[in-house]
Design an enzyme around this catalytic site. Structure first.
Site, PDB file in Angstrom:
ATOM      1  N   CYS A   1      57.318 157.726   5.734  1.00  0.00           N
ATOM      2  CA  CYS A   1      58.490 158.131   4.583  1.00  0.00           C
ATOM      3  C   CYS A   1      57.366 158.807   3.602  1.00  0.00           C
ATOM      4  O   CYS A   1      56.272 159.344   4.006  1.00  0.00           O
ATOM      5  CB  CYS A   1      59.047 156.871   4.047  1.00  0.00           C
ATOM      6  SG  CYS A   1      57.913 155.685   3.262  1.00  0.00           S
TER       7      CYS A   1
ATOM      8  N   HIS B   1      42.624 143.620  14.352  1.00  0.00           N
ATOM      9  CA  HIS B   1      42.619 142.335  13.504  1.00  0.00           C
ATOM     10  C   HIS B   1      44.180 141.742  13.457  1.00  0.00           C
ATOM     11  O   HIS B   1      44.494 140.519  13.449  1.00  0.00           O
ATOM     12  CB  HIS B   1      42.285 142.492  12.113  1.00  0.00           C
ATOM     13  CG  HIS B   1      40.781 142.659  11.846  1.00  0.00           C
ATOM     14  ND1 HIS B   1      39.951 142.284  11.022  1.00  0.00           N
ATOM     15  CD2 HIS B   1      39.862 143.206  13.147  1.00  0.00           C
ATOM     16  CE1 HIS B   1      38.590 142.518  11.303  1.00  0.00           C
ATOM     17  NE2 HIS B   1      38.609 143.116  12.394  1.00  0.00           N
TER      18      HIS B   1
HETATM   19  C1  RB5 Z   1      61.713 159.161  -1.014  1.00  0.00           C
HETATM   20  O1  RB5 Z   1      61.970 160.047  -2.302  1.00  0.00           O
HETATM   21  C2  RB5 Z   1      60.806 158.175  -1.135  1.00  0.00           C
HETATM   22  O2  RB5 Z   1      60.954 157.345  -2.274  1.00  0.00           O
HETATM   23  C3  RB5 Z   1      60.393 157.495   0.194  1.00  0.00           C
HETATM   24  O3  RB5 Z   1      60.228 158.411   1.038  1.00  0.00           O
HETATM   25  C4  RB5 Z   1      59.324 156.575   0.049  1.00  0.00           C
HETATM   26  O4  RB5 Z   1      58.105 157.035  -0.360  1.00  0.00           O
HETATM   27  C5  RB5 Z   1      59.578 155.199  -0.294  1.00  0.00           C
HETATM   28  O5  RB5 Z   1      58.700 154.424  -0.085  1.00  0.00           O
END
Ligand code: RB5
Length: 144
Positions: free
Chosen positions: A66, A99
């Protein structure tokens, strides 16, 4: 060769595509659970989807991407039997395996270069859990 489930939200989409290609080139059996574009989606849906592949025995390892690598790790860690670790570099990749017996590597596409993520993922998948003194700690994690 190990089976790897991989998923991301929109912020992680481009890096997820890169890492999936890398894994296929290495000969891993890759299951890309999406997302499949840069259209906005919610990272919990994809963290849980990757984690469920492991919990249900269809994957040996997971890769989650993400923007920060944090939210998608939080989602994956809600699933029993999953130990998802945000990975920043070669050292965190190695320690997460040695770990913590981590089974999901999480990357923040907005925070890490493609090259560093690629190298860290290769190390993550090539490193064994050390067991020994780490075993009862991981068992405690599993029992939570
Ligand atoms: C998306 O904008 C962002 O919030 C997501 O990809 C991530 O970083 C959340 O933890």
């Amino acid at each position: 060769m190990a089976r790897v489930a991989i998923g991301s939200d929109h912020a992680g989409f481009a890096l997820k595509e890169e890492l999936a290609q890398q894994l296929e080139a290495y000969g891993y059996e890759v299951n890309d659970i999406g997302t499949h574009s840069e259209d906005r989606v919610d990272y919990p849906d994809f963290g849980v989807a990757v984690a469920t592949e492991i919990a249900d025995g269809r994957a040996d390892f997971g890769v989650c991407v993400c923007g920060s690598g944090l939210g998608i790790a939080m989602a994956a860690n809600k699933i029993a039997g999953v130990r998802a670790a945000p990975i920043h570099d070669a050292t965190t990749a190695r320690l997460a395996r040695e770990h913590n017996d981590a089974n999901v590597a999480c990357f923040g596409a907005r925070l890490i270069s493609d090259e560093t993520a690629s190298e860290a993922l290769r190390i993550f998948l090539d490193t064994d859990f050390q067991g020994g003194r780490h075993m009862p700690r991981v068992q405690k994690l599993n029992a939570l």
